[in-house]
Design an enzyme around this catalytic site. Sequence first.
Site, short mmCIF file in Angstrom:
data_model
loop_
_atom_site.label_atom_id
_atom_site.label_comp_id
_atom_site.label_asym_id
_atom_site.label_seq_id
_atom_site.Cartn_x
_atom_site.Cartn_y
_atom_site.Cartn_z
N SER A 157 0.79 -1.18 0.00
CA SER A 157 0.06 0.00 -0.07
C SER A 157 0.67 1.34 -0.03
O SER A 157 1.54 1.38 -0.86
CB SER A 157 -1.00 -0.03 1.19
OG SER A 157 -1.87 0.92 1.08
N ASP B 243 -5.86 -3.69 -1.89
CA ASP B 243 -4.73 -3.56 -1.24
C ASP B 243 -4.22 -4.86 -0.72
O ASP B 243 -4.85 -5.76 -0.14
CB ASP B 243 -5.18 -2.68 0.00
CG ASP B 243 -4.16 -1.93 0.78
OD1 ASP B 243 -2.93 -2.69 1.24
OD2 ASP B 243 -4.40 -0.82 1.24
#
Length: 349
Positions: free
Chosen positions: A50, A195
């Site tokens: 991320s 993610d």
Amino acid sequence: MKRILSIDGGGIRGIIPGMFLVALEEKLQQATGNPSAHLSDYFDFFAGTSTGGILLSILLCPDPENPGKPRYSAKDALDIYLHHGTEIFAAKAWRRFLSRFGLLSELYNNTVLEKILQEYFDNLKLSELLKPCIITAYNIELRKNHLFRQQKAISHGDSRDFYVRDVCRATSAAPTYFSVAEIFSLANTRYPLVDGGVFAHNPSLSALLEVIKSYNSYKIDDIWILSLGTGLSKISYNYEDFKKKRAISIGPALVDIMSSSSAESTNYYLKQLFRSVGKSENYIRIEPSNLSSIDPSMDAATASNIQKITSLGDRVVSENEALIEQIIADIVEDKPGKKDKSVWNFLKN
């Protein structure tokens, strides 16, 4: 010794590891007497999830005029949050209102983030990054972890290669915050990804396994990891609140719980692994122990909270001043004349 730099997810709290990277690079330049010294020269492998994936991609971005050299400094990586954080996490009032009642699947418009990533990376490919790395994501249709591997992009060509802007969009597609990233490899294979924090908020363990697999002559005690975290949120959630709310409206809380527990587990496993071979000092974990001075939400990107996160990042650097000095001494001493016997050595030649 193979040295890994790993950076966690955490949204706007990426400022914290970003500030640590800036301090590390500045100390490296002072120690070497080289104002152009760069972190990419002193680590063998990089891993990011991320916000950490975005940071490492900026660090490993080559200069278009001199592809063997980095285009951006650690300070440039940090600036994506200091200059664009509020912009990335800006939601219209109507989106926040509808999201409160579970009438939107995501809070933020991903086109803002995509535009910023385009500005940083343009058409840069994963295969063109300066050093071997992995960036995490999760395939929601195949229900499996997806690792963007730079060495696979080099060895397998377009079928495993991607634009870095798409890689960053995928690794940061946090559920309920941004929409699922539908991206395509250079061979036009479709990937619906979210993610990587859903399974590897702290990607250090994934990096360790990747290095052991690829550096055939290396074992755990030959590997050293610097793992940078964004701090674990300790927000307490009330049972009655969870019970009454719509499922979609508690999504951010579930993401917070999932990512924190994932990072804690990974940290525990790695400590035990390195302790088992008598090399506890080969795993260094840096993150703030207390987030009470800030709003810890990954999207809390108001100007005032960014200032508070910056102050917290500065405190983390100050509290680890001696450790930074030791890290620099070790990596500088290890650098001269080091031979690379990894699989990537011949892939890039």
